[in-house]
Motif scaffolding. Structure first.
Motif, mmCIF file in Angstrom:
data_model
loop_
_atom_site.group_PDB
_atom_site.id
_atom_site.type_symbol
_atom_site.label_atom_id
_atom_site.label_comp_id
_atom_site.label_asym_id
_atom_site.label_seq_id
_atom_site.Cartn_x
_atom_site.Cartn_y
_atom_site.Cartn_z
ATOM 1 N N THR A 24 -0.649 -42.911 -2.723
ATOM 2 C CA THR A 24 -0.278 -41.800 -1.841
ATOM 3 C C THR A 24 0.252 -40.555 -2.551
ATOM 4 N N ASP A 25 0.537 -40.621 -3.825
ATOM 5 C CA ASP A 25 1.092 -39.480 -4.549
ATOM 6 C C ASP A 25 -0.039 -38.540 -4.988
ATOM 7 N N PRO A 26 0.049 -37.250 -4.629
ATOM 8 C CA PRO A 26 -1.035 -36.312 -4.974
ATOM 9 C C PRO A 26 -1.393 -36.294 -6.454
ATOM 10 N N THR A 40 -2.905 -34.161 2.292
ATOM 11 C CA THR A 40 -2.532 -34.751 3.566
ATOM 12 C C THR A 40 -1.022 -34.908 3.594
ATOM 13 N N ASP A 41 -0.478 -35.152 4.787
ATOM 14 C CA ASP A 41 0.951 -35.459 4.888
ATOM 15 C C ASP A 41 1.173 -36.933 5.207
ATOM 16 N N TRP A 42 0.087 -37.718 5.252
ATOM 17 C CA TRP A 42 0.128 -39.158 5.509
ATOM 18 C C TRP A 42 0.738 -39.509 6.867
ATOM 19 N N LYS A 43 0.596 -38.610 7.842
ATOM 20 C CA LYS A 43 1.064 -38.893 9.193
ATOM 21 C C LYS A 43 -0.137 -39.239 10.070
ATOM 22 N N VAL A 44 -0.007 -40.304 10.845
ATOM 23 C CA VAL A 44 -1.100 -40.774 11.703
ATOM 24 C C VAL A 44 -1.564 -39.643 12.620
ATOM 25 N N ILE A 65 -6.017 -39.497 9.208
ATOM 26 C CA ILE A 65 -5.154 -40.646 8.948
ATOM 27 C C ILE A 65 -5.089 -41.497 10.216
ATOM 28 N N LEU A 66 -5.402 -42.795 10.083
ATOM 29 C CA LEU A 66 -5.422 -43.709 11.230
ATOM 30 C C LEU A 66 -4.223 -44.650 11.273
ATOM 31 N N ALA A 67 -3.746 -45.097 10.107
ATOM 32 C CA ALA A 67 -2.625 -46.038 10.074
ATOM 33 C C ALA A 67 -1.875 -45.899 8.753
ATOM 34 N N VAL A 68 -0.552 -45.954 8.855
ATOM 35 C CA VAL A 68 0.308 -45.918 7.674
ATOM 36 C C VAL A 68 1.438 -46.916 7.896
ATOM 37 N N ASP A 69 1.441 -47.975 7.101
ATOM 38 C CA ASP A 69 2.517 -48.964 7.103
ATOM 39 C C ASP A 69 2.923 -49.121 5.639
ATOM 40 N N PRO A 70 3.911 -48.320 5.187
ATOM 41 C CA PRO A 70 4.241 -48.261 3.753
ATOM 42 C C PRO A 70 4.368 -49.631 3.092
ATOM 43 N N GLY A 71 3.676 -49.756 1.963
ATOM 44 C CA GLY A 71 3.691 -50.993 1.198
ATOM 45 C C GLY A 71 2.757 -52.059 1.727
ATOM 46 N N ARG A 72 2.051 -51.767 2.832
ATOM 47 C CA ARG A 72 1.185 -52.785 3.431
ATOM 48 C C ARG A 72 -0.220 -52.287 3.776
#
Length: 138
Positions: A24-26, A40-44, A65-72
């Protein structure tokens, strides 16, 4: 998920938090995405774009962006005009990163039109995951 699936997998000797940062880091993404600038801002629901040059041709790919569950889980759509296909929803792929266990990373791309297209994507994504592994373990 639709069409033929392309799946790539790798085990990474690093914590999920480090792998997540690589994904996720640019600064990390530019190397992973074949030199493209990823924005992106990584917001659904928000956009994601990839801008760069491929085989001498400038491009700007796009998705949502469809889904963001950090670490998963990280999931987004992807469309590239370089395919020559029209920019319509049925020509978008969905890319899903899933982190499980200690630390197994799977990347799945749907909506491939043929097994050959899925094989090509699988090879490309396997090389991307090798870069994730190298970056996360360094």
């Amino acid at each position: 998920m639709t069409g033929y699936l392309a799946t790539a997998e790798v085990d990474i000797d690093a914590p999920a938090t480090r792998v997540w940062t690589v994904l996720t880091d640019p600064a990390e993404l530019k190397d992973l995405w074949f030199g493209a600038d990823v924005e992106t801002d990584w917001k659904v629901g928000n956009p994601i774009t990839w801008s760069g040059e491929w085989e001498g041709k400038p491009f700007q790919d796009k998705g949502k962006i469809l889904a963001v569950d950090p670490g998963r889980v990280l999931q987004f759509t992807h469309f590239s005009p370089l395919t020559g296909q029209p920019d319509v929803p049925e020509n978008y792929h969905t890319l899903t990163y899933e982190l499980t266990g200690s630390t197994h990373l799977t990347l799945t791309q749907d909506n491939n039109a043929s097994e050959e297209e899925a094989d090509h994507a699988r090879g490309m994504w396997q090389s991307l995951l090798a870069k994730v592994k190298e970056a996360a373990e360094s």
